[in-house]
Design an enzyme around this catalytic site. Structure first.
Site, PDB file in Angstrom:
ATOM      1  CG  ASP A 100      41.457  33.242  47.270  1.00 57.43           C
ATOM      2  OD1 ASP A 100      41.725  33.282  46.195  1.00 57.43           O
ATOM      3  OD2 ASP A 100      41.816  33.477  48.410  1.00 57.43           O
ATOM      4  CE  LYS A 132      38.273  36.263  41.138  1.00 62.65           C
ATOM      5  NZ  LYS A 132      38.389  35.790  42.801  1.00 62.65           N
ATOM      6  N   GLY A 134      45.137  34.033  42.343  1.00 66.39           N
ATOM      7  CA  GLY A 134      45.304  32.582  42.007  1.00 66.39           C
ATOM      8  C   GLY A 134      44.088  32.089  41.792  1.00 66.39           C
ATOM      9  CG  HIS A 135      41.868  33.465  39.118  1.00 66.71           C
ATOM     10  ND1 HIS A 135      41.622  34.219  38.022  1.00 66.71           N
ATOM     11  CD2 HIS A 135      41.913  34.115  40.270  1.00 66.71           C
ATOM     12  CE1 HIS A 135      41.433  35.374  38.648  1.00 66.71           C
ATOM     13  NE2 HIS A 135      41.696  35.527  40.094  1.00 66.71           N
ATOM     14  CD  GLN A 193      43.018  40.735  43.043  1.00 66.67           C
ATOM     15  OE1 GLN A 193      42.955  41.573  42.280  1.00 66.67           O
ATOM     16  NE2 GLN A 193      44.034  39.745  42.846  1.00 66.67           N
ATOM     17  CB  VAL A 231      28.192  20.161  44.244  1.00 70.45           C
ATOM     18  CG1 VAL A 231      27.399  20.986  44.683  1.00 70.45           C
ATOM     19  CG2 VAL A 231      28.032  19.601  42.847  1.00 70.45           C
TER      20      VAL A 231
END
Ligand code: GDP
Ligand code: IMO
Ligand code: MG
Length: 421
Positions: free
Chosen positions: A12, A15, A39-40, A222, A412
């Protein structure tokens, strides 16, 4: 240029956002390990997409997106993901390729994953998606691969063989009624039909593309410390999420990899159980979790949050051969008076400057921090590096110096535009 993207912490890190951005320059994007435990998130305009199996490059028109042999596929989830994209006006079908050698997650994997968790004394806090049991079957050599779904005879034999053994275990060990052969057979054979046009030799496809000088982006899921070998075992996932996974999970040789980009959050998070030396106190944890919206993209579970740990990221840099880092979510630290960076651990009077392999040390070590001034009341949305508050630049410089890799990207905000190169 063939580039591998890996997470440098416990997943998390952001990526998905980086892969989406770098996909613009690539021809192929390939997931090489993990499954729908991932979960991307990719944010484009006011739309948010969360990818579990489909590579995060799919939003870029014309990019070929592959799921390699190293991944494990829940066909139900993949089908849903393709349908959701279709509803959003994105046609994934013509650009999606699935390795015939990728293993299939079946209902008994999911249920076993969940039942095992209830029985374990020390829970891992898995996503309950059947990942561990599916990889276990792969290694035990009783797994079912995507190509098997295309052959009714082979699939029937393999499934029947599996259920004979597994149903006994479900009944005797877990007091679960077990699974019906005919209904699974029918449902998964149908998935075979649905995916027949996508299933192919992905390794051959990628190697031919490399010969034609195409650019490939390898999408890690991951993070380094969830890796089955190098992570905080047993509180890890069941695949190789470090750089080597890109080779074994696609059939592309190590000598063809040109660059490894590591993705790191400007602080640290972890979902699930396991040691976390720099974890915040409960109150500060809640504060950063809300500010950074740190809730799992797959399970919605609250993520545990802590200070940036240089020992971890430095170890990830070495293990993966990372030459460039993307530091994400720096904005979440805006407004803090002081920021801490973990530079060592102390355990039983001994100081550790390298990430320890002994779980006991990791579980009980006290982090040694360098405290640096934050950038309170900061409101500018930086567009270029010079826009960043001097203290924020000092923070990045400090991290860069210790972990030994250049920070080339600073993020950011979740949008594509909130990125400094
Ligand atoms: P992944 O699994 O590594 O792809 O990361 P996730 O998508 O699970 O979690 C990262 C979360 O942070 C997502 O909700 C992103 O939209 C969000 N995000 C990414 N980069 C930034 C950033 O720089 N600032 C903020 N505030 N959010 C970000
Ligand atoms: P992405 O790709 C964060 C964690 C789970 C659990 C452990 C084992 O989005 O970064 P599993 O279901 O894999 O057997 O669970 O690993 N985990 C993740 N944590 N991000 C992920 O993926 C994760 N995938 C698995 O929470 O602690
Ligand atoms: Mg995620």
């Amino acid at each position: 240029m063939n580039t591998v993207i890996v997470g440098t912490q416990w997943g998390d890190e952001g990526k998905g956002k980086i892969i989406d951005i770098l996909s613009g320059e690539a021809d192929y994007v390939v997931r090489f390990q993990g499954g729908n435990n991932a979960g991307h998130t990719v944010v484009v305009g006011n739309k948010e997409y969360i990818f579990h199996l489909i590579p995060s490059g799919i939003l870029h028109k014309g990019k070929i997106c592959c799921i390699g042999n190293g991944a494990v596929i829940d066909p139900k989830v993949l089908f849903q993901e393709i349908s959701d994209l279709k509803s959003a006006g994105i046609n994934a079908s013509s650009r999606l390729k699935i390795s015939s050698l990728a293993h299939v997650i079946l209902p008994y994997h999911r249920i076993l994953d969940q039942l095992r968790e209830t029985k374990r004394k020390y829970k891992i806090g898995t996503t309950g998606r059947g990942i561990g049991p599916c990889y276990a079957d792969k290694i035990t050599r009783c797994g079912i691969r995507m190509i098997d779904l295309l052959n009714p005879v082979v699939f029937g034999e393999k499934l029947s063989d599996n259920l004979k053994e597994k149903n006994e275990i479900f009944k005797k060990v877990y007091k679960h009624p077990g699974f019906n052969l005919a209904s699974i057979y029918k449902e998964y054979l149908n998935y075979g039909k649905i995916f027949s046009g996508y299933i192919c030799n992905v390794s051959s496809l990628l190697n031919k593309a490399i010969e034609l000088k195409k650019d490939i982006l390898f999408e890690g899921a991951q993070g380094t410390f969830l890796d089955i070998d190098f992570g905080t075992y047993p509180f890890v996932t069941s695949s190789s999420s470090t750089v080597g996974g890109a080779c074994i999970g696609t059939g592309v040789s190590a000598v063809k990899i040109n660059k490894v980009v590591g993705v790191a959050k400007a602080y640290t998070t972890r979902v699930g159980e396991g040691p976390f030396p720099t974890e915040f106190s409960e109150r500060f944890n809640r504060f950063i979790r809300e500010k950074g919206n740190e809730f799992g993209s797959t399970t919605g579970r609250p993520r545990r949050c802590g200070w940036f740990d240089c020992l971890m990221v430095k170890e990830a840099v070495v293990l993966n051969g990372i030459s460039e880092l993307a530091v994400m979510k720096l904005d979440v630290l805006d407004g803090l008076k002081k920021i801490k960076i973990c530079v060592a651990y102390k355990y039983k009077g001994k100081e550790f400057k390298e990430f320890p392999q002994d779980l006991e040390v990791l579980q009980s070590a006290n982090p040694v921090y360098k405290e640096i001034p934050g950038w309170p009341n900061y409101v500018i949305r930086p567009k270029v590096y010079q826009d960043l508050h001097p203290n924020a630049r000092a923070y990045l410089d400090r991290i860069q110096g210790i972990v030994g890799a250049k920070i080339n990207i600073v993020s950011v905000g979740s949008a594509r535009e909130d990125t400094i190169f």
